[in-house]
Design an enzyme around this catalytic site. Sequence first.
Site, PDB file in Angstrom:
ATOM      1  N   SER A 141       0.858  -1.194   0.000  1.00 45.72           N
ATOM      2  CA  SER A 141       0.000   0.000   0.000  1.00 45.72           C
ATOM      3  C   SER A 141       0.887   1.233   0.000  1.00 45.72           C
ATOM      4  O   SER A 141       1.981   1.220   0.573  1.00 45.72           O
ATOM      5  CB  SER A 141      -0.875   0.025   1.254  1.00 45.72           C
ATOM      6  OG  SER A 141      -1.459   1.309   1.417  1.00 45.72           O
ATOM      7  N   TYR A 155      -2.597  -0.664   9.931  1.00 46.93           N
ATOM      8  CA  TYR A 155      -2.570  -1.016   8.501  1.00 46.93           C
ATOM      9  C   TYR A 155      -1.209  -0.657   7.894  1.00 46.93           C
ATOM     10  O   TYR A 155      -0.580  -1.468   7.210  1.00 46.93           O
ATOM     11  CB  TYR A 155      -3.695  -0.264   7.787  1.00 46.93           C
ATOM     12  CG  TYR A 155      -3.806  -0.538   6.301  1.00 46.93           C
ATOM     13  CD1 TYR A 155      -4.489  -1.656   5.839  1.00 46.93           C
ATOM     14  CD2 TYR A 155      -3.244   0.324   5.381  1.00 46.93           C
ATOM     15  CE1 TYR A 155      -4.604  -1.902   4.480  1.00 46.93           C
ATOM     16  CE2 TYR A 155      -3.354   0.087   4.018  1.00 46.93           C
ATOM     17  CZ  TYR A 155      -4.043  -1.028   3.577  1.00 46.93           C
ATOM     18  OH  TYR A 155      -4.156  -1.268   2.231  1.00 46.93           O
TER      19      TYR A 155
HETATM   20  P1  NAP Z   1     -11.445  -5.578  -1.466  1.00 41.95           P
HETATM   21  O1  NAP Z   1     -12.174  -5.018  -2.609  1.00 41.95           O
HETATM   22  O2  NAP Z   1     -12.013  -5.449  -0.088  1.00 41.95           O
HETATM   23  O3  NAP Z   1     -11.086  -7.109  -1.752  1.00 41.95           O
HETATM   24  C1  NAP Z   1     -10.356  -7.830  -0.779  1.00 41.95           C
HETATM   25  C2  NAP Z   1     -10.039  -9.202  -1.310  1.00 41.95           C
HETATM   26  O4  NAP Z   1      -9.239  -9.876  -0.295  1.00 41.95           O
HETATM   27  C3  NAP Z   1     -11.272 -10.036  -1.543  1.00 41.95           C
HETATM   28  O5  NAP Z   1     -11.075 -10.880  -2.649  1.00 41.95           O
HETATM   29  C4  NAP Z   1     -11.385 -10.852  -0.247  1.00 41.95           C
HETATM   30  O6  NAP Z   1     -11.976 -12.128  -0.437  1.00 41.95           O
HETATM   31  C5  NAP Z   1      -9.928 -11.056   0.088  1.00 41.95           C
HETATM   32  N1  NAP Z   1      -9.752 -11.309   1.514  1.00 41.95           N
HETATM   33  C6  NAP Z   1      -9.978 -10.471   2.545  1.00 41.95           C
HETATM   34  N2  NAP Z   1      -9.746 -11.095   3.716  1.00 41.95           N
HETATM   35  C7  NAP Z   1      -9.370 -12.375   3.396  1.00 41.95           C
HETATM   36  C8  NAP Z   1      -9.017 -13.517   4.150  1.00 41.95           C
HETATM   37  N3  NAP Z   1      -8.993 -13.494   5.500  1.00 41.95           N
HETATM   38  N4  NAP Z   1      -8.688 -14.653   3.495  1.00 41.95           N
HETATM   39  C9  NAP Z   1      -8.694 -14.691   2.144  1.00 41.95           C
HETATM   40  N5  NAP Z   1      -9.050 -13.650   1.361  1.00 41.95           N
HETATM   41  C10 NAP Z   1      -9.380 -12.505   1.997  1.00 41.95           C
HETATM   42  O7  NAP Z   1      -9.991  -4.888  -1.356  1.00 41.95           O
HETATM   43  P2  NAP Z   1      -9.010  -4.357  -2.522  1.00 41.95           P
HETATM   44  O8  NAP Z   1      -9.127  -2.886  -2.536  1.00 41.95           O
HETATM   45  O9  NAP Z   1      -9.182  -5.138  -3.754  1.00 41.95           O
HETATM   46  O10 NAP Z   1      -7.607  -4.705  -1.818  1.00 41.95           O
HETATM   47  C11 NAP Z   1      -6.744  -5.716  -2.325  1.00 41.95           C
HETATM   48  C12 NAP Z   1      -5.355  -5.481  -1.746  1.00 41.95           C
HETATM   49  O11 NAP Z   1      -4.901  -4.183  -2.150  1.00 41.95           O
HETATM   50  C13 NAP Z   1      -5.300  -5.488  -0.223  1.00 41.95           C
HETATM   51  O12 NAP Z   1      -4.117  -6.099   0.215  1.00 41.95           O
HETATM   52  C14 NAP Z   1      -5.292  -4.008   0.133  1.00 41.95           C
HETATM   53  O13 NAP Z   1      -4.688  -3.750   1.388  1.00 41.95           O
HETATM   54  C15 NAP Z   1      -4.481  -3.444  -1.023  1.00 41.95           C
HETATM   55  N6  NAP Z   1      -4.679  -2.013  -1.273  1.00 41.95           N
HETATM   56  C16 NAP Z   1      -5.890  -1.510  -1.653  1.00 41.95           C
HETATM   57  C17 NAP Z   1      -6.015  -0.156  -1.883  1.00 41.95           C
HETATM   58  C18 NAP Z   1      -7.297   0.484  -2.302  1.00 41.95           C
HETATM   59  O14 NAP Z   1      -7.371   1.727  -2.297  1.00 41.95           O
HETATM   60  N7  NAP Z   1      -8.318  -0.289  -2.700  1.00 41.95           N
HETATM   61  C19 NAP Z   1      -4.898   0.696  -1.726  1.00 41.95           C
HETATM   62  C20 NAP Z   1      -3.690   0.138  -1.334  1.00 41.95           C
HETATM   63  C21 NAP Z   1      -3.590  -1.217  -1.119  1.00 41.95           C
HETATM   64  P3  NAP Z   1     -13.457 -12.533   0.111  1.00 41.95           P
HETATM   65  O15 NAP Z   1     -14.384 -11.426  -0.260  1.00 41.95           O
HETATM   66  O16 NAP Z   1     -13.725 -13.825  -0.606  1.00 41.95           O
HETATM   67  O17 NAP Z   1     -13.361 -12.722   1.607  1.00 41.95           O
END
Ligand code: NAP
Length: 246
Positions: A141, A155
């Site tokens: 991140s 985080y």
């Molecule tokens: P999201 O839309 O909330 O999706 C999260 C994904 O992670 C889902 O597929 C979820 O699967 C899975 N997940 C969550 N907890 C889990 C667990 N305990 N075991 C297995 N799978 C799990 O989030 P996103 O924005 O795509 O984020 C993806 C990554 O990017 C994360 O590491 C996040 O920290 C990082 N990130 C995001 C942003 C942003 O602005 N969106 C910015 C920086 C970094 P299920 O729904 O099947 O549980």
Amino acid sequence: MTQLAGRTALVTGGSRGIGAAIVRRLAEEGADVALTYHRSPERAAETVRAVEQTGRRALAIPADAADPDAVVAAVDRAAAALGRLDVLVNNAGIAPYGPLAEVRRADVDAVLAVHVRAVFLASQAAARHLGPGGRIISIGSSFAERVPIPGWTLYAASKSALTGLTRGLARDLGPQGVSVTVVHPGDTDTEMNPADSPDADAARALSALGRYGRPEDVAATVAHLAGPGGAQITGAAVAVDGGFAA
Ligand code: NAP
């Protein structure tokens, strides 16, 4: 686009958001892809169908990233089902935030389990399968580099840990011909961080480009790192943050 033809990949948390975009992009590039999910079996099935429509093989594996045995088993199952493993993408993540005084010990354990322990264990398990040209790519991140607002200490700490983990793994696995990188997305439009939330304009203002990222922006960088373009990149952090850290 066939730069990943003949390759296989596992993406953790591939049911929705950035992870699902990575799964789709790797398949478009020619890879067979396994994904893990926890709470969203229907979304995982949807992503599998999208991959199969590209003519590639796909597999959805239920695996809670907070469960160490499930994490390791998912890696071995992906390698067995796809016949080999070339690329691991550690993407699964959660985003609890709030006042420091309200963070509970259970929150600390949960975030470190999903963001650090699972990444370490999945990478360790994948190392047994990855050969020369293999890749481990973790999703960090932009808050690993800069924390411009309160409430995100836990985080940010967990995502910062991926920098050390990536550098260490690069040294451990370099002799095996495996490269290891971390990608730091900035604000990216997903259910975790919608581009139309009340805080979105303030978030946009923190980046140089002033736009929200799309999951596809992150997926394009991951595909580059997974392909021939990533051959000489290891131990490195790549920002996909619109200049948030500039
Ligand atoms: P999201 O839309 O909330 O999706 C999260 C994904 O992670 C889902 O597929 C979820 O699967 C899975 N997940 C969550 N907890 C889990 C667990 N305990 N075991 C297995 N799978 C799990 O989030 P996103 O924005 O795509 O984020 C993806 C990554 O990017 C994360 O590491 C996040 O920290 C990082 N990130 C995001 C942003 C942003 O602005 N969106 C910015 C920086 C970094 P299920 O729904 O099947 O549980």
